[in-house]
Design an enzyme around this catalytic site. Sequence first.
Site, short mmCIF file in Angstrom:
data_model
loop_
_atom_site.label_atom_id
_atom_site.label_comp_id
_atom_site.label_asym_id
_atom_site.label_seq_id
_atom_site.Cartn_x
_atom_site.Cartn_y
_atom_site.Cartn_z
N SER A 187 -10.50 31.37 0.49
CA SER A 187 -9.93 32.44 -0.32
C SER A 187 -11.04 33.31 -0.93
O SER A 187 -11.83 33.91 -0.20
CB SER A 187 -9.03 31.83 -1.39
OG SER A 187 -8.21 32.81 -1.98
N ASP A 210 0.70 32.21 5.00
CA ASP A 210 -0.08 32.36 3.77
C ASP A 210 0.59 33.41 2.90
O ASP A 210 0.62 34.60 3.25
CB ASP A 210 -1.51 32.77 4.13
CG ASP A 210 -2.47 32.69 2.95
OD1 ASP A 210 -2.05 32.97 1.82
OD2 ASP A 210 -3.65 32.37 3.18
N HIS A 249 -1.36 28.95 2.00
CA HIS A 249 -2.71 29.28 1.53
C HIS A 249 -3.47 28.03 1.11
O HIS A 249 -4.63 27.85 1.46
CB HIS A 249 -2.62 30.26 0.36
CG HIS A 249 -3.93 30.83 -0.06
ND1 HIS A 249 -4.68 31.65 0.74
CD2 HIS A 249 -4.63 30.70 -1.22
CE1 HIS A 249 -5.78 32.02 0.11
NE2 HIS A 249 -5.78 31.44 -1.08
#
Length: 275
Positions: A97, A226, A255
């Site tokens: 991320s 995601d 995610h």
Amino acid sequence: MPFLTTDDGTEIFYKDWGNPDGQPIIFSHGWPLSGDAWDVEMKLAADNGFRAIAHDRRGHGRSTPTWSGNDMDTYAADLAALVRDLNLENIILVGHSTGGGEVVRYAARYGRGRVAKIATVGAVPPIMVRSDTNPEGTPIEVFDSIRDGVLADRSQFFRDLSAQFFGTNRPGSTVSQGQRDQFWRLGMQAGFAAVHDCVKAFSETDFSADLAALDVPVLIAQGDDDQIVPIADAAYKSIELVKDGTLKVYPGAPHGIAGSYQRALDKDLLAFWLS
């Protein structure tokens, strides 16, 4: 506990596991977490002869809850300071991320001759926010709502966000309440200013030039469900910008890294590290 002190006096906490003479793998965490989010993968690396290192980004975890410097340029400079302090070479970088953005920027600006490979997982590059040049991006109002949620009731906001993060709002999810609680716990450890300001850092920073500058093998991994970083504006675009990239897409994966997704991802990460 080991800390690095940066030039501006910020203390960066890091963990250093495994073989001190092994090839180093640096793990960079996502927002609003800490290096603890990578514990399973760090053990995997250490068990296979690598030196596994994970830092808490400034303002997160056990690092100084900074008021300033909560931006990608400073995050990358902090990582460069850690690498210099530990005198690391032949590094493998792994970023999830926001951490994916951090390692890409570090590698492009500071990593030539030091970085051997890069893996990103559900990473924010090339750029998240919608604009005239990125019409497929996420509207700024979505990121405004994240900031509003943090300001209004950070604790409840993180509890609610964990559902999207791990996909527990999808049928058949097997993610435990404990994993959701851990997301909340790590998020609440972060400094308030860093949590708020990092939203701009991960959503509005353009990493396109950084991706294009990478000259080492890059593994780009992401789940196709995601809900935090849409894959169409992330992995599918990033793979077109790197010179030597491999794309791994995990059907139905969210995610957050957990469960069967984590097991599949870790198998691919280990193969990439050993290749």
